[in-house]
Design an enzyme around this catalytic site. Structure first.
Site, PDB file in Angstrom:
ATOM      1  N   HIS A  97      41.313  40.686  46.113  1.00  0.00           N
ATOM      2  CA  HIS A  97      42.061  40.968  45.148  1.00  0.00           C
ATOM      3  C   HIS A  97      41.762  41.486  44.254  1.00  0.00           C
ATOM      4  O   HIS A  97      40.577  42.229  44.089  1.00  0.00           O
ATOM      5  CB  HIS A  97      42.494  39.211  44.687  1.00  0.00           C
ATOM      6  CG  HIS A  97      41.740  38.423  44.443  1.00  0.00           C
ATOM      7  ND1 HIS A  97      40.101  38.176  44.789  1.00  0.00           N
ATOM      8  CD2 HIS A  97      41.088  38.260  42.871  1.00  0.00           C
ATOM      9  CE1 HIS A  97      38.708  37.530  44.319  1.00  0.00           C
ATOM     10  NE2 HIS A  97      39.515  37.949  43.196  1.00  0.00           N
ATOM     11  N   ASP A  99      41.065  41.279  40.012  1.00  0.00           N
ATOM     12  CA  ASP A  99      41.506  39.987  38.951  1.00  0.00           C
ATOM     13  C   ASP A  99      43.119  40.523  38.266  1.00  0.00           C
ATOM     14  O   ASP A  99      43.093  40.998  37.774  1.00  0.00           O
ATOM     15  CB  ASP A  99      40.293  40.344  38.124  1.00  0.00           C
ATOM     16  CG  ASP A  99      39.451  39.760  38.491  1.00  0.00           C
ATOM     17  OD1 ASP A  99      39.581  39.339  39.627  1.00  0.00           O
ATOM     18  OD2 ASP A  99      37.818  40.718  38.500  1.00  0.00           O
ATOM     19  N   HIS A 246      37.915  42.583  45.243  1.00  0.00           N
ATOM     20  CA  HIS A 246      36.466  42.064  46.061  1.00  0.00           C
ATOM     21  C   HIS A 246      36.816  40.870  46.549  1.00  0.00           C
ATOM     22  O   HIS A 246      37.820  40.498  46.634  1.00  0.00           O
ATOM     23  CB  HIS A 246      35.547  41.572  44.613  1.00  0.00           C
ATOM     24  CG  HIS A 246      35.870  40.932  43.931  1.00  0.00           C
ATOM     25  ND1 HIS A 246      36.682  41.830  42.196  1.00  0.00           N
ATOM     26  CD2 HIS A 246      36.342  39.211  42.766  1.00  0.00           C
ATOM     27  CE1 HIS A 246      37.921  41.004  41.981  1.00  0.00           C
ATOM     28  NE2 HIS A 246      36.632  39.368  42.048  1.00  0.00           N
ATOM     29  N   ARG A 261      31.463  34.041  34.410  1.00  0.00           N
ATOM     30  CA  ARG A 261      32.329  35.022  34.241  1.00  0.00           C
ATOM     31  C   ARG A 261      33.003  35.715  32.731  1.00  0.00           C
ATOM     32  O   ARG A 261      33.663  35.386  32.560  1.00  0.00           O
ATOM     33  CB  ARG A 261      33.509  35.877  35.490  1.00  0.00           C
ATOM     34  CG  ARG A 261      34.638  37.340  35.307  1.00  0.00           C
ATOM     35  CD  ARG A 261      35.189  37.304  36.977  1.00  0.00           C
ATOM     36  NE  ARG A 261      37.188  36.847  36.121  1.00  0.00           N
ATOM     37  CZ  ARG A 261      37.155  36.799  36.997  1.00  0.00           C
ATOM     38  NH1 ARG A 261      37.970  36.483  38.262  1.00  0.00           N
ATOM     39  NH2 ARG A 261      39.061  36.652  36.050  1.00  0.00           N
TER      40      ARG A 261
HETATM   41  C1  SIN Z   1      35.675  36.288  40.930  1.00  0.00           C
HETATM   42  O1  SIN Z   1      36.139  36.517  40.627  1.00  0.00           O
HETATM   43  O2  SIN Z   1      37.296  36.547  42.077  1.00  0.00           O
HETATM   44  C2  SIN Z   1      35.020  35.545  42.083  1.00  0.00           C
HETATM   45  C3  SIN Z   1      33.712  36.114  42.854  1.00  0.00           C
HETATM   46  C4  SIN Z   1      32.539  36.115  42.888  1.00  0.00           C
HETATM   47  O3  SIN Z   1      32.846  34.489  42.786  1.00  0.00           O
HETATM   48  O4  SIN Z   1      31.673  36.272  43.999  1.00  0.00           O
END
Ligand code: SIN
Length: 279
Positions: A97, A99, A246, A261
C-alpha cells in the site's frame, strides 16, 4: 554524513546524523536531495522522543492526522502507534500500500521510528519503487492507462482489514490519476495501490477489476522493484509516499514489535501534470 545505497534504485542508509538535535540547514539540504534520489532513507541508532520525532518531520511540512485518529480521542493526533503483539488481530500495513491515499492530500512522506523489534527476528518492511513499476510497463499499456482516474477508499483497509467502525459519512474517498508525475523529481509513476484503490473510473466493473489486479500483481510479483529494511531498535525510516509502496511483514507472531509513525501532508494533490516542479 555518509549515504549508503541499499539497492541501485531504491533506499539508502544514512550515517553520521543525529536527528535528536537540530539538523543544520546544510545537512537538511543533503537529506532533501537524498530523499528525492533514493525515496527511502534509513537512519540507524537514533534516540528520539516524540517531540524530536515530530520536530524533524515538521522540517518537511505540516504534520498529518491519520483518518483513524480523527475519530478517536487520543493524546497526540500526529503520532500513529504501530504496535503488534500476541493479542493483535492484524498488523498495520501488512499488504502492499501507499499511506492514506484515500485522503485528498495524502502524506508526502512518513517517518516510522521503531524501538522494539521481535525477539527471534522478522518484522522487516518491504518497499517498492513506483517509478520503476511504471517504467517497466509496455509503451502501449502506458498509453492505455494515461488519463485514467482511480478511486481510493479508506473503508477498504480501515473497515475491510482493520475492522474499525467507520465514522459518520464513512472514511475519506478520493480520486487520483493512475499515472502521476512526482511534483519534485518530475518523473512519472504508477499510482494505484491494493490498500486503497477500489475502482478505475469509466471502466465496467469487470474491466476495472482486471486492470487493477494486473497492476497489483505487477507490483507484488516483481522483486527488482523492492528494497527490504531490517529494523533495529532506534531505526527511523523516512519514505517518499508519493512514489513508493510498502508492506510490513507479519512473520513474528506471537512476538511483539513497536514503533511510532509521524507523517507529513503533501502540499499538492497527486497530479498527472503538477503545476510546480521544484527540482
Ligand atoms: C505502515 O506505516 O504501513 C507500517 C509499516 C511498518 O510497520 O513497517
Amino acid at each position: 554524513m555518509e549515504i549508503r545505497p541499499i539497492t541501485p534504485h531504491l533506499g539508502a542508509e544514512v550515517y553520521d546524523v543525529d536527528l535528536s538535535s537540530s539538523v543544520s540547514d546544510a545537512e537538511f539540504a543533503v537529506l532533501q536531495q537524498a530523499f528525492l534520489d533514493w525515496s527511502v532513507l534509513v537512519f540507524r541508532g537514533q534516540d528520539l522522543d516524540q517531540c524530536q520525532h515530530k520536530s524533524f518531520a515538521s522540517r518537511f511540512g505540516e504534520l498529518h492526522t491519520h483518518p483513524l485518529h480523527k475519530e478517536r480521542s487520543i493524546k497526540d493526533p500526529f503520532v500513529l502507534t504501530v504496535n503488534t503483539d500476541a493479542d493483535s488481530n492484524y498488523t498495520a500495513g501488512d499488504g502492499w500500500h501507499t499511506d492514506v491515499t484515500c485522503d485528498a492530500f495524502p502524506p508526502m512522506g512518513s517517518m516510522l521510528y521503531v524501538t522494539e523489534v521481535p525477539e527471534g527476528g522478522g518484522g522487516d518492511t518491504l518497499f517498492a519503487n513506483m517509478y520503476l513499476a511504471y517504467d517497466l510497463l509496455s509503451d502501449t499499456l502506458k498509453e492505455m492507462i494515461s488519463g485514467l482516474i482511480g478511486i481510493h477508499d479508506g473503508g477498504l483497509s480501515y473497515v475491510g482489514a482493520y475492522k474499525s467502525t467507520p465514522p459518520q459519512g464513512g472514511y475519506p474517498r478520493n480520486e487520483h490519476p493512475v499515472v502521476v508525475t512526482h511534483p519534485e523529481t518530475g518523473r512519472k509513476l504508477l499510482y494505484v495501490n491494493a490498500g486503497f484503490t477500489t475502482r478505475i473510473k469509466g471502466l465496467h466493473a469487470e474491466e476495472s477489476r482486471a486492470l487493477l489486479d494486473f497492476l497489483f500483481r505487477h507490483i507484488n510479483s516483481t522483486p527488482k522493484l523492492t528494497a527490504r529494511v531490517q529494523w533495529q531498535p532506534g531505526t527511523l525510516t523516512f519514505w517518499d509516499n508519493r512514489c513508493t509502496q510498502h508492506h510490513a511483514v507479519w512473520d513474528y507472531f506471537p512476538h511483539s514489535r513497536y514503533g511510532e509513525r509521524v507523517s507529513i501532508v503533501a502540499s499538492e494533490r497527486p497530479s498527472a501534470n503538477p503545476v510546480t516542479s521544484l527540482h
